[in-house]
Design a protein around this motif. Structure first.
Motif, PDB file in Angstrom:
ATOM      1  N   ARG A   1       9.223 177.908 173.736  1.00  0.00           N
ATOM      2  CA  ARG A   1       7.883 178.324 173.053  1.00  0.00           C
ATOM      3  C   ARG A   1       8.970 179.644 172.602  1.00  0.00           C
ATOM      4  O   ARG A   1       8.919 180.829 172.569  1.00  0.00           O
TER       5      ARG A   1
ATOM      6  N   ALA B   1       4.441 180.004 170.862  1.00  0.00           N
ATOM      7  CA  ALA B   1       4.508 180.829 171.843  1.00  0.00           C
ATOM      8  C   ALA B   1       3.529 181.616 171.396  1.00  0.00           C
ATOM      9  O   ALA B   1       2.313 182.093 170.218  1.00  0.00           O
TER      10      ALA B   1
ATOM     11  N   ASP C   1       3.620 185.620 175.798  1.00  0.00           N
ATOM     12  CA  ASP C   1       4.847 185.231 176.095  1.00  0.00           C
ATOM     13  C   ASP C   1       5.941 186.410 176.024  1.00  0.00           C
ATOM     14  O   ASP C   1       7.464 185.688 176.421  1.00  0.00           O
TER      15      ASP C   1
ATOM     16  N   TYR D   1       9.534 184.046 184.221  1.00  0.00           N
ATOM     17  CA  TYR D   1       9.633 182.292 183.645  1.00  0.00           C
ATOM     18  C   TYR D   1       9.492 182.169 185.297  1.00  0.00           C
ATOM     19  O   TYR D   1       8.812 181.754 186.155  1.00  0.00           O
TER      20      TYR D   1
ATOM     21  N   ALA E   1      11.340 181.773 175.862  1.00  0.00           N
ATOM     22  CA  ALA E   1      10.559 182.282 174.937  1.00  0.00           C
ATOM     23  C   ALA E   1      11.486 181.994 173.580  1.00  0.00           C
ATOM     24  O   ALA E   1      12.595 183.145 173.874  1.00  0.00           O
TER      25      ALA E   1
END
Length: 421
Positions: free
Chosen positions: A294, A308, A312, A317, A323
């Motif tokens: 992202r 993103a 983010d 995650y 990211a």
């Protein structure tokens, strides 16, 4: 286990028995603790079929709950991972016993001889989520440091943790140490956690090991002191003086080796001069490895990336997602990490020693790395045998919490009829 009318009564009984066991452990010999841990390792391996059978039940429970692939990976055991558990138990057993270590030693002008020596904390409560190996790691480290421990594992790992705990208890029994030294809360009922957080008469410190929700709950509700293990919002800054080969090797390992551990990389900060070269190469490699990347507007032109969103940045995650954004320079990277980081682990990739020095001196994360995968953020990799968690606070323990960090200290003062004028 006796029947109790309430969770409160159950936990009060567990706490009282832990406190009694802690008094015995405080004076236990290093040899007896070592023997208990070696015996426990032997029992884990001997009982591996039963432990793996229990793990199958937990995996089915996890599937029914809809756990992510990363969380299922954290939950899963196999013979290789059990071998890792036994190796960790033996490594902790073979470490120097921290209890009684003389930290400082001096004599005052008045003749008083003073020593500061390590002493057990007492009773430690460990609250953790899906990883069943924490049962063995936490039990072993607390025992090595002369502490009794009350373990409250996650509902997902209930059967696996119970089977591992049984092996630890066999080790205690073989060594002649109190079986109540390592207790596992025998219920999935969340009220047990609430009770642990208020057991100030019997628990000396709580160690939460899990996600932001668990740690936040413990910190907000606990009346017992807490060693905080916050989420691992792990950043890697790729400096303009980074070696491209090092970047590719380290970033791929830091993100993809195991995505569900707290040392997994979650955000790339790329010097803007590298956006079209080294940055493009590493992001393309991540995408090719199945990672969802992202990106900010500058990097979004790279094929396979996803734009993103604002949330983010500063996100853990624990999955095949990362990211990525550009920063103008080292100062920009430091500013981003100070704003969005969790003080867990952060890394700089550079061949410029001045950049590396500034990164490590100006940031205050518990672990700072230079040209090394953040997957090394682990007590076992630090030579501690294992760890009970990565403490991100600044009081008492910080970074990987091993046996030595699970002690306090006391002063031994000796005189010869010395009086104060």
């Amino acid at each position: 286990m006796k029947d109790f009318e309430s969770i409160e009564q159950l936990m009060a009984d567990i706490g009282a028995r832990a406190k009694q066991a802690a008094a015995v452990l405080a004076a236990a010999s290093a040899e007896s603790k070592q023997a208990a841990l070696i015996a426990a390792a032997d029992h884990v391996w001997a009982d591996r079929a039963a432990i793996l059978e229990a793990n199958v039940k937990d995996l089915e429970y996890g599937r029914q709950k809809g756990l992510s692939d990363a969380m299922m990976d954290r939950l899963a055991l196999d013979e290789d991972r059990l071998r890792g558990v036994t190796d960790g138990l033996r490594a902790i057993a073979d470490q120097t016993d921290p209890v009684g270590e003389v930290i400082a030693d001096w004599t005052q002008p008045n003749g008083l001889h003073i020593q500061r020596v390590r002493t057990p904390l007492g009773v430690i409560g460990v609250i953790y989520e899906s990883r069943p190996n924490v049962t063995a790691d936490a039990g072993a480290l607390c025992l090595k440091a002369g502490n009794a421990v009350i373990l409250r594992g996650g509902s997902e790992s209930f059967h696996s943790s119970t089977a591992l705990h049984a092996a630890l208890v066999k080790g205690l029994r073989d060594a002649g140490l109190p079986e109540d030294a390592i207790q596992l809360v025998p219920t999935r009922d969340r009220e047990a956690v609430a009770q642990m957080l208020t057991m100030t008469d019997t628990i000396d410190v709580i160690v939460p090991r899990g996600g932001k929700g668990l740690v936040g709950l413990v910190q907000s509700k606990a009346r017992v002191p807490v060693f905080a293990h916050l989420e691992g919002i792990v950043h890697i800054y790729i400096d303009k003086a980074a070696d491209p080969e090092t970047v590719l090797k380290v970033v791929l390992n830091a993100k993809t080796r195991r995505t569900g551990i707290c040392g997994a990389a979650e955000c790339l900060l790329i010097h803007e001069d590298l956006a079209g070269t080294v940055g493009r190469g590493v992001i393309s490699a991540l995408v090719a490895s199945g990672v969802e990347v992202r990106t900010d507007a500058t990097l979004s032109r790279i094929d396979g990336t996803v734009p993103a969103q604002s949330d983010d940045w500063g996100r853990e995650y624990l999955d095949m997602i990362i990211a990525a954004r550009t920063v103008p320079d080292l100062d920009g990277a430091i500013d981003h990490i100070r704003r969005f980081g969790s003080s867990h682990t952060d890394c700089v990739l550079t061949e410029d020693p001045d950049v590396a020095a500034r990164f490590m001196n100006e940031l205050d994360s518990a672990i700072l790395m230079h040209n090394a995968s953040t997957q090394f953020a682990d007590g076992g990799e630090f030579g501690m045998g294992a760890e009970i968690g990565i403490a991100t606070g600044k009081m008492h323990a910080r970074g990987p919490v091993g046996a030595a960090q699970l002690t306090s200290f006391k002063y031994l003062v000796r005189g010869q009829g010395t009086v104060r004028s």
